[in-house]
Each structure stands twice: as structure tokens, then as C-alpha cells.
Design a protein around this motif. Structure first.
Motif, PDB file in Angstrom:
ATOM      1  N   GLY A 151      40.569  -8.156 -17.744  1.00 14.33           N
ATOM      2  CA  GLY A 151      39.492  -7.495 -16.999  1.00 14.33           C
ATOM      3  C   GLY A 151      38.369  -8.436 -16.579  1.00 14.33           C
ATOM      4  O   GLY A 151      37.469  -8.031 -15.838  1.00 14.33           O
ATOM      5  N   ALA A 152      38.399  -9.686 -17.029  1.00 10.37           N
ATOM      6  CA  ALA A 152      37.282 -10.603 -16.746  1.00 10.37           C
ATOM      7  C   ALA A 152      37.289 -11.054 -15.287  1.00 10.37           C
ATOM      8  O   ALA A 152      38.349 -11.252 -14.694  1.00 10.37           O
ATOM      9  CB  ALA A 152      37.373 -11.830 -17.650  1.00 10.37           C
ATOM     10  N   PRO A 153      36.093 -11.259 -14.714  1.00  8.56           N
ATOM     11  CA  PRO A 153      36.019 -11.756 -13.343  1.00  8.56           C
ATOM     12  C   PRO A 153      36.291 -13.261 -13.269  1.00  8.56           C
ATOM     13  O   PRO A 153      35.974 -14.005 -14.197  1.00  8.56           O
ATOM     14  CB  PRO A 153      34.567 -11.462 -12.949  1.00  8.56           C
ATOM     15  N   ILE A 154      36.866 -13.656 -12.148  1.00 11.05           N
ATOM     16  CA  ILE A 154      37.152 -15.064 -11.867  1.00 11.05           C
ATOM     17  C   ILE A 154      36.625 -15.327 -10.464  1.00 11.05           C
ATOM     18  O   ILE A 154      36.873 -14.529  -9.550  1.00 11.05           O
ATOM     19  CB  ILE A 154      38.674 -15.336 -11.929  1.00 11.05           C
ATOM     20  N   ALA A 155      35.881 -16.412 -10.279  1.00  9.32           N
ATOM     21  CA  ALA A 155      35.424 -16.749  -8.927  1.00  9.32           C
ATOM     22  C   ALA A 155      35.750 -18.203  -8.619  1.00  9.32           C
ATOM     23  O   ALA A 155      35.503 -19.096  -9.436  1.00  9.32           O
ATOM     24  CB  ALA A 155      33.921 -16.500  -8.785  1.00  9.32           C
ATOM     25  N   LEU A 156      36.308 -18.414  -7.451  1.00  8.06           N
ATOM     26  CA  LEU A 156      36.556 -19.762  -6.933  1.00  8.06           C
ATOM     27  C   LEU A 156      35.584 -19.982  -5.790  1.00  8.06           C
ATOM     28  O   LEU A 156      35.381 -19.083  -4.966  1.00  8.06           O
ATOM     29  CB  LEU A 156      37.987 -19.893  -6.399  1.00  8.06           C
ATOM     30  N   HIS A 157      35.002 -21.161  -5.764  1.00  6.52           N
ATOM     31  CA  HIS A 157      34.086 -21.522  -4.671  1.00  6.52           C
ATOM     32  C   HIS A 157      34.789 -22.695  -3.988  1.00  6.52           C
ATOM     33  O   HIS A 157      34.951 -23.753  -4.604  1.00  6.52           O
ATOM     34  CB  HIS A 157      32.748 -21.918  -5.318  1.00  6.52           C
ATOM     35  N   ARG A 212      47.632 -16.500  -2.827  1.00 11.15           N
ATOM     36  CA  ARG A 212      47.966 -17.279  -4.014  1.00 11.15           C
ATOM     37  C   ARG A 212      47.361 -16.624  -5.268  1.00 11.15           C
ATOM     38  O   ARG A 212      47.975 -16.566  -6.335  1.00 11.15           O
ATOM     39  CB  ARG A 212      47.410 -18.696  -3.857  1.00 11.15           C
ATOM     40  N   MET A 213      46.134 -16.117  -5.117  1.00 11.47           N
ATOM     41  CA  MET A 213      45.469 -15.482  -6.258  1.00 11.47           C
ATOM     42  C   MET A 213      46.182 -14.182  -6.633  1.00 11.47           C
ATOM     43  O   MET A 213      46.386 -13.896  -7.821  1.00 11.47           O
ATOM     44  CB  MET A 213      43.991 -15.229  -5.928  1.00 11.47           C
ATOM     45  N   SER A 214      46.578 -13.424  -5.633  1.00 16.53           N
ATOM     46  CA  SER A 214      47.308 -12.181  -5.919  1.00 16.53           C
ATOM     47  C   SER A 214      48.646 -12.500  -6.566  1.00 16.53           C
ATOM     48  O   SER A 214      49.066 -11.837  -7.524  1.00 16.53           O
ATOM     49  CB  SER A 214      47.541 -11.383  -4.633  1.00 16.53           C
ATOM     50  N   ALA A 215      49.321 -13.539  -6.064  1.00 15.80           N
ATOM     51  CA  ALA A 215      50.623 -13.920  -6.621  1.00 15.80           C
ATOM     52  C   ALA A 215      50.485 -14.378  -8.070  1.00 15.80           C
ATOM     53  O   ALA A 215      51.436 -14.272  -8.850  1.00 15.80           O
ATOM     54  CB  ALA A 215      51.253 -15.030  -5.777  1.00 15.80           C
ATOM     55  N   ALA A 216      49.293 -14.883  -8.432  1.00 22.50           N
ATOM     56  CA  ALA A 216      49.049 -15.299  -9.822  1.00 22.50           C
ATOM     57  C   ALA A 216      48.763 -14.089 -10.710  1.00 22.50           C
ATOM     58  O   ALA A 216      48.465 -14.239 -11.895  1.00 22.50           O
ATOM     59  CB  ALA A 216      47.890 -16.285  -9.885  1.00 22.50           C
ATOM     60  N   GLY A 217      48.804 -12.895 -10.128  1.00 25.22           N
ATOM     61  CA  GLY A 217      48.627 -11.676 -10.923  1.00 25.22           C
ATOM     62  C   GLY A 217      47.195 -11.181 -10.972  1.00 25.22           C
ATOM     63  O   GLY A 217      46.897 -10.236 -11.703  1.00 25.22           O
ATOM     64  N   LEU A 218      46.286 -11.826 -10.202  1.00 27.43           N
ATOM     65  CA  LEU A 218      44.892 -11.378 -10.220  1.00 27.43           C
ATOM     66  C   LEU A 218      44.726 -10.123  -9.375  1.00 27.43           C
ATOM     67  O   LEU A 218      45.456  -9.903  -8.408  1.00 27.43           O
ATOM     68  CB  LEU A 218      43.982 -12.500  -9.717  1.00 27.43           C
ATOM     69  N   GLU A 219      43.728  -9.332  -9.742  1.00 31.72           N
ATOM     70  CA  GLU A 219      43.461  -8.070  -9.031  1.00 31.72           C
ATOM     71  C   GLU A 219      42.137  -8.150  -8.298  1.00 31.72           C
ATOM     72  O   GLU A 219      41.309  -9.022  -8.577  1.00 31.72           O
ATOM     73  CB  GLU A 219      43.391  -6.920 -10.034  1.00 31.72           C
ATOM     74  N   ASP A 220      41.904  -7.192  -7.409  1.00 31.03           N
ATOM     75  CA  ASP A 220      40.629  -7.077  -6.670  1.00 31.03           C
ATOM     76  C   ASP A 220      40.272  -8.390  -5.971  1.00 31.03           C
ATOM     77  O   ASP A 220      39.109  -8.816  -5.954  1.00 31.03           O
ATOM     78  CB  ASP A 220      39.469  -6.682  -7.612  1.00 31.03           C
ATOM     79  N   VAL A 221      41.274  -9.037  -5.406  1.00 31.24           N
ATOM     80  CA  VAL A 221      41.035 -10.339  -4.763  1.00 31.24           C
ATOM     81  C   VAL A 221      40.264 -10.131  -3.455  1.00 31.24           C
ATOM     82  O   VAL A 221      40.617  -9.285  -2.631  1.00 31.24           O
ATOM     83  CB  VAL A 221      42.380 -11.045  -4.485  1.00 31.24           C
ATOM     84  N   PRO A 242      43.846  -8.767 -14.659  1.00 33.09           N
ATOM     85  CA  PRO A 242      44.134  -7.351 -14.917  1.00 33.09           C
ATOM     86  C   PRO A 242      43.715  -6.931 -16.312  1.00 33.09           C
ATOM     87  O   PRO A 242      43.741  -7.733 -17.246  1.00 33.09           O
ATOM     88  CB  PRO A 242      45.656  -7.267 -14.763  1.00 33.09           C
ATOM     89  N   ASP A 243      43.311  -5.682 -16.440  1.00 35.31           N
ATOM     90  CA  ASP A 243      42.875  -5.142 -17.734  1.00 35.31           C
ATOM     91  C   ASP A 243      43.967  -5.189 -18.780  1.00 35.31           C
ATOM     92  O   ASP A 243      43.730  -5.440 -19.938  1.00 35.31           O
ATOM     93  CB  ASP A 243      42.466  -3.676 -17.560  1.00 35.31           C
ATOM     94  N   SER A 244      45.174  -4.894 -18.325  1.00 31.69           N
ATOM     95  CA  SER A 244      46.300  -4.934 -19.252  1.00 31.69           C
ATOM     96  C   SER A 244      47.433  -5.616 -18.521  1.00 31.69           C
ATOM     97  O   SER A 244      47.313  -5.920 -17.346  1.00 31.69           O
ATOM     98  CB  SER A 244      46.721  -3.526 -19.642  1.00 31.69           C
TER      99      SER A 244
END
Ligand code: SAM
Length: 253
Positions: A151-157, A212-221, A242-244
């Protein structure tokens, strides 16, 4: 000497950052908006924190001399912040600065760093101008995701110009008209900044990085622009682990 962007990433990038470390802050200080934009991205990351940012552990992957770390420290005054970088030279400059309590640095490659090295799972992960420098961007993204709590946020700049001819043209003009000549005059070395130019042209478009971020399994990209001459060139890419359920190919630890 093979100076192609791919060869640099596979070998010499860390050495070039070591050599550039002493002048790095002066170089980025000449870039209008550099620090302000990092703070905008840090605020975008902070918005993803569930508790509004009371004492979270935030990891700054590819922290360099600490410009992105400072943006996080200002945005999240109660956070524990761990800067991680592969370059001992860049980290030495970061460590010499005066930091508030709760900020520390770890010498490691982003691809290899585990939650144990940063004191536990991260409540948020930030990476400014890192991913493009990694020989395997997918592996670095997977490591960033694995560091984060569910569930943690990740940000790329990141710079991302491949999808726009206008952005590529402005980028080339700025690099060859300003950045590379300035590096020559101020440091006598241009290799890192010629690599910067080329590696950005070769990096993902904004759409490809979101994929690429979605393919890595991240959500709300999502991607958001930054202002100034960097509009359409530098972006904040936000997402959430993802939360779970682990990301594809990842442990849930
Ligand atoms: C362009 S600098 C950005 C520094 C800082 N984040 C900022 O915003 O000013 C990129 C940094 O990423 C680091 N880096 C490159 N590849 C890395 C890797 N695989 N793992 C960790 N750090 C890496 C470099 O040593 C350098 O300090």
C-alpha cells in the motif's frame, strides 16, 4: 572507450558520479527549478501517505549528494529518511552536509538494497533521476517495490522525452547549449553530461514508463508534469505498491 549509454550504465556510471560529486551541487544549482521540482515531487509522494506523514520511514533511492533527500526532509519534517546511493563520492558529499535528526545514508545499489539495510520496510519510496541510470530498470523498480510496505506510495522523478519531438529538441538544445559547455568550463569533464543527454533520449517515454511501472505490479500509476523549461521533459510518476498480493516475481517480505 565505449561511451554508449548502455555501456556506461553497465560499468562506468558510478565512477563518473564519483568524479562529478565535488561539482554536482554547483551544476544542478545552475538548473532553474531543480530543487523546487524535487520538492513538488516530494509533496506528490507525501500525498500518498495514509497517516499524513507522521513519522514514516522514507527511502530515497539514488540520493546522490542529497538534493532529493533535502526535498523529502523539508516536505516530511517528522520522517525518518534513508538515502541510498551506489556512488561513494556522491554519498560523501551528502554526508558532509548538516542534516536534521532522522536522516541517514546507506551505500548500496538500488537493485540490491533490502528493507533490512534501511531499517525495515519503507512507508514511501522516492527515486529522483535514478531509474534511467540503472542497467536493468525493471530490476531497480522491482527492488523499489519490494522495499515498500504493501500500500505504500512510490514516486519517480524522471526525465522522459521519447514521446515528444518538441521535448527531445528542447532537451538537446539545453544539453549542448548550456549543460555540457558549463561542465567543460566548471569541471573540465563532460563525459557524465554527454551520457546524461544520450541516456535521456534513449530512456522510456512517459507512457512507456507508466507501462513499465504497471508491469512491475504497481497500482494507481500516474504521471504529472513539472513547470518551467522542464515542462514535458521532467515528470513525477506516482504509484502504489498493492495492498495485498506481491508484485509479479516478488516476495511479499
Ligand atoms: C542524477 S543523480 C540524482 C541524485 C539525486 N537524487 C538528485 O535528485 O539530485 C543519480 C544518482 O543515482 C546514483 N545511481 C546510479 N545508479 C545507481 C544504482 N544502480 N543504485 C544506486 N544509485 C545509483 C548515482 O550514483 C547518482 O548519485
Amino acid at each position: 572507450m565505449d561511451s554508449s549509454a548502455e555501456a556506461m550504465k553497465a560499468g562506468a556510471v558510478t565512477e563518473e558520479f564519483d568524479l562529478a560529486a565535488a561539482d554536482y551541487d554547483r551544476m544542478v544549482g545552475a538548473n532553474p527549478g531543480y530543487h523546487e521540482h524535487l520538492e513538488i515531487s516530494a509533496r506528490r509522494l507525501a500525498r500518498g501517505l495514509a497517516d499524513g506523514g507522521a513519522g514514516p520511514r522514507v527511502v530515497d533511492l539514488g540520493c546522490g549528494t542529497g538534493a532529493s533527500t533535502l526535498a523529502l526532509a523539508r516536505t516530511l519534517p517528522k520522517a525518518e529518511i534513508v538515502g541510498v546511493d551506489a556512488s561513494a563520492g556522491m554519498l560523501a558529499v551528502a554526508r558532509r552536509k548538516s542534516w536534521r535528526g532522522g536522516v541517514r545514508f546507506v551505500h548500496a545499489r538500488a537493485e540490491d538494497v533490502t528493507a533490512d539495510r534501511v531499517g525495515g520496510p519503507a512507508d514511501a519510496v522516492f527515486a529522483a533521476y535514478l531509474l534511467r541510470n540503472c542497467p536493468d530498470a525493471g530490476a531497480a523498480l522491482a527492488a523499489a517495490s519490494a522495499l515498500a510496505r504493501p500500500g505504500a506510495p512510490i514516486a519517480l522523478h524522471e526525465y522522459s522525452v521519447a514521446g515528444s519531438a518538441a521535448a527531445r529538441a528542447v532537451w538537446t538544445l539545453v544539453c549542448w547549449g548550456v549543460v555540457i559547455p558549463l561542465a567543460l568550463v566548471w569541471t573540465g569533464r563532460t563525459r557524465l553530461y554527454r551520457y546524461l543527454w544520450r541516456s535521456v533520449l534513449e530512456f522510456d517515454s512517459a507512457a512507456a514508463l507508466r507501462e513499465r511501472m504497471s508491469a512491475a505490479g504497481l497500482e494507481d500509476v500516474a504521471a504529472a508534469p513539472l513547470p518551467g523549461w522542464q515542462r514535458g521533459i521532467t515528470h513525477t510518476f506516482t504509484a502504489r505498491r498493492p495492498d495485498s498480493a506481491a508484485a509479479p516475481g516478488q516476495d511479499d517480505g
